[in-house]
Scaffold this active site. Sequence first.
Site, PDB file in Angstrom:
ATOM      1  N   GLU A   1      -6.433  -0.629  23.461  1.00  0.00           N
ATOM      2  CA  GLU A   1      -7.663  -0.367  22.718  1.00  0.00           C
ATOM      3  C   GLU A   1      -7.805   1.124  22.441  1.00  0.00           C
ATOM      4  O   GLU A   1      -8.307   1.881  23.292  1.00  0.00           O
ATOM      5  CB  GLU A   1      -8.883  -0.826  23.521  1.00  0.00           C
ATOM      6  CG  GLU A   1      -8.913  -2.313  23.796  1.00  0.00           C
ATOM      7  CD  GLU A   1     -10.340  -2.802  24.022  1.00  0.00           C
ATOM      8  OE1 GLU A   1     -10.744  -3.741  23.332  1.00  0.00           O
ATOM      9  OE2 GLU A   1     -11.049  -2.228  24.861  1.00  0.00           O
TER      10      GLU A   1
ATOM     11  N   GLY B   1     -15.784  -0.116  18.396  1.00  0.00           N
ATOM     12  CA  GLY B   1     -17.172  -0.103  17.929  1.00  0.00           C
ATOM     13  C   GLY B   1     -17.431   0.817  16.753  1.00  0.00           C
ATOM     14  O   GLY B   1     -18.568   1.096  16.405  1.00  0.00           O
TER      15      GLY B   1
ATOM     16  N   GLU C   1     -14.948   2.243  28.257  1.00  0.00           N
ATOM     17  CA  GLU C   1     -16.357   2.567  28.540  1.00  0.00           C
ATOM     18  C   GLU C   1     -16.579   2.731  30.042  1.00  0.00           C
ATOM     19  O   GLU C   1     -17.346   3.584  30.468  1.00  0.00           O
ATOM     20  CB  GLU C   1     -17.263   1.471  27.946  1.00  0.00           C
ATOM     21  CG  GLU C   1     -17.324   1.599  26.429  1.00  0.00           C
ATOM     22  CD  GLU C   1     -17.573   0.295  25.691  1.00  0.00           C
ATOM     23  OE1 GLU C   1     -18.001  -0.686  26.321  1.00  0.00           O
ATOM     24  OE2 GLU C   1     -17.326   0.269  24.466  1.00  0.00           O
TER      25      GLU C   1
ATOM     26  N   HIS D   1     -11.735  -0.849  31.154  1.00  0.00           N
ATOM     27  CA  HIS D   1     -12.210  -0.648  29.781  1.00  0.00           C
ATOM     28  C   HIS D   1     -12.575   0.823  29.611  1.00  0.00           C
ATOM     29  O   HIS D   1     -13.089   1.449  30.536  1.00  0.00           O
ATOM     30  CB  HIS D   1     -13.418  -1.553  29.499  1.00  0.00           C
ATOM     31  CG  HIS D   1     -13.777  -1.551  28.045  1.00  0.00           C
ATOM     32  ND1 HIS D   1     -14.488  -0.526  27.485  1.00  0.00           N
ATOM     33  CD2 HIS D   1     -13.483  -2.418  27.046  1.00  0.00           C
ATOM     34  CE1 HIS D   1     -14.613  -0.767  26.185  1.00  0.00           C
ATOM     35  NE2 HIS D   1     -14.020  -1.908  25.894  1.00  0.00           N
TER      36      HIS D   1
ATOM     37  N   ASN E   1     -15.390  -9.622  24.488  1.00  0.00           N
ATOM     38  CA  ASN E   1     -15.993  -8.711  25.465  1.00  0.00           C
ATOM     39  C   ASN E   1     -17.431  -8.499  25.009  1.00  0.00           C
ATOM     40  O   ASN E   1     -17.681  -7.752  24.069  1.00  0.00           O
ATOM     41  CB  ASN E   1     -15.214  -7.385  25.482  1.00  0.00           C
ATOM     42  CG  ASN E   1     -15.873  -6.342  26.368  1.00  0.00           C
ATOM     43  OD1 ASN E   1     -16.798  -6.656  27.121  1.00  0.00           O
ATOM     44  ND2 ASN E   1     -15.410  -5.109  26.275  1.00  0.00           N
ATOM     45  N   TRP E   2     -18.328  -9.189  25.685  1.00  0.00           N
ATOM     46  CA  TRP E   2     -19.737  -9.117  25.260  1.00  0.00           C
ATOM     47  C   TRP E   2     -20.387  -7.785  25.609  1.00  0.00           C
ATOM     48  O   TRP E   2     -21.463  -7.484  25.141  1.00  0.00           O
ATOM     49  CB  TRP E   2     -20.534 -10.248  25.926  1.00  0.00           C
ATOM     50  CG  TRP E   2     -20.312 -11.602  25.326  1.00  0.00           C
ATOM     51  CD1 TRP E   2     -19.392 -11.961  24.372  1.00  0.00           C
ATOM     52  CD2 TRP E   2     -21.049 -12.799  25.631  1.00  0.00           C
ATOM     53  NE1 TRP E   2     -19.505 -13.293  24.075  1.00  0.00           N
ATOM     54  CE2 TRP E   2     -20.510 -13.831  24.835  1.00  0.00           C
ATOM     55  CE3 TRP E   2     -22.089 -13.093  26.513  1.00  0.00           C
ATOM     56  CZ2 TRP E   2     -20.998 -15.149  24.887  1.00  0.00           C
ATOM     57  CZ3 TRP E   2     -22.572 -14.397  26.567  1.00  0.00           C
ATOM     58  CH2 TRP E   2     -22.031 -15.417  25.754  1.00  0.00           C
ATOM     59  N   LYS E   3     -19.767  -7.020  26.494  1.00  0.00           N
ATOM     60  CA  LYS E   3     -20.364  -5.763  26.973  1.00  0.00           C
ATOM     61  C   LYS E   3     -21.761  -6.053  27.513  1.00  0.00           C
ATOM     62  O   LYS E   3     -21.978  -7.097  28.107  1.00  0.00           O
ATOM     63  CB  LYS E   3     -20.352  -4.710  25.853  1.00  0.00           C
ATOM     64  CG  LYS E   3     -18.965  -4.597  25.221  1.00  0.00           C
ATOM     65  CD  LYS E   3     -18.798  -3.409  24.349  1.00  0.00           C
ATOM     66  CE  LYS E   3     -17.381  -3.393  23.795  1.00  0.00           C
ATOM     67  NZ  LYS E   3     -17.053  -2.189  23.059  1.00  0.00           N
TER      68      LYS E   3
ATOM     69  N   SER F   1     -12.555  -2.878  16.940  1.00  0.00           N
ATOM     70  CA  SER F   1     -13.044  -3.301  15.622  1.00  0.00           C
ATOM     71  C   SER F   1     -12.252  -4.471  15.015  1.00  0.00           C
ATOM     72  O   SER F   1     -12.046  -4.517  13.798  1.00  0.00           O
ATOM     73  CB  SER F   1     -13.114  -2.108  14.654  1.00  0.00           C
ATOM     74  OG  SER F   1     -14.009  -1.134  15.154  1.00  0.00           O
TER      75      SER F   1
HETATM   76  P1  PGA Z   1     -15.185  -3.667  19.306  1.00  0.00           P
HETATM   77  O1  PGA Z   1     -14.968  -3.512  20.881  1.00  0.00           O
HETATM   78  O2  PGA Z   1     -14.473  -4.920  18.872  1.00  0.00           O
HETATM   79  O3  PGA Z   1     -16.679  -3.782  19.136  1.00  0.00           O
HETATM   80  O4  PGA Z   1     -14.616  -2.464  18.645  1.00  0.00           O
HETATM   81  C1  PGA Z   1     -13.743  -3.837  21.473  1.00  0.00           C
HETATM   82  C2  PGA Z   1     -13.789  -3.562  22.951  1.00  0.00           C
HETATM   83  O5  PGA Z   1     -14.352  -2.534  23.344  1.00  0.00           O
HETATM   84  O6  PGA Z   1     -13.283  -4.351  23.757  1.00  0.00           O
END
Ligand code: PGA
Length: 248
Positions: A167, A173, A97, A95, A10-12, A213
């Site tokens: 998640e 993150g 976010e 997600h 997931n590049w965001k 993470s």
């Molecule tokens: P992360 O993000 O691996 O940087 O913790 C995972 C995600 O949000 O899909």
Amino acid sequence: MSRKRIVAGNWKMNMTPAETTAFIAKLRPLVDNTEVDVVLCVPAIDIIPAMTATRGTNIEIGAQNMHFEENGAYTGEIAPGMLTDAGVKYVILGHSERREYNHETDEVLNKKVKKAFEHGLTPILCCGETLEQRNKGITLDFIRMQIKSDLAGVPASDVEEMVIAYEPIWAIGTGETATSAQAEEVCKAIRECIAEIYSEGTAERVRIQYGGSVNAANAKELFSQPDIDGGLVGGASLKPDFGKIVNC
Ligand code: PGA
């Protein structure tokens, strides 16, 4: 039954189109493993260059969001038909976010899941609790509520094809990964929830990822848990380390 593992990046909101082309050129030989489904979920503007850069490889491209309408007056949104026309196979939905910053509700996500299937897109549906919920001991109740709401009215035949990503929000993150026991406990509960709503057979087929993470050092232990079928990887998917995670 054995489920094929799936590791998705997931590049965001990272990587320009030019960076996408250059990064994938380097990544290609590192993820050349057909025993695992390898997916890169890239920003919308990177979808076309990513498709070009992955042509003829085992890498599939995913989007990070999608609207639940076919088209229309939704400025800034992206329609499912646009994704499939470009060759996209997967779409991350819900997600944390997007739930937080874009106020995506379970009701909206339920519409998105159904619309993705109408177009032959495979949803990677995310769920996960906050630290506060974990500390209150309501993690499993909350996750079950998310799964039941997001999948309301979705037929078993679709659920068997989809991917669910657990998640925990406190692990995203932050560098603080859930322990393999914590991750397995919730992934197992998700599978039991699917068995309850649908059947044991559907629960055996649905693929469940852990995300939060994940890195080259912890992926192997996480992915070797019986109910964890791979990972949704944020930060580490922007580095060549992603290759190590795919091959672990
Ligand atoms: P992360 O993000 O691996 O940087 O913790 C995972 C995600 O949000 O899909």
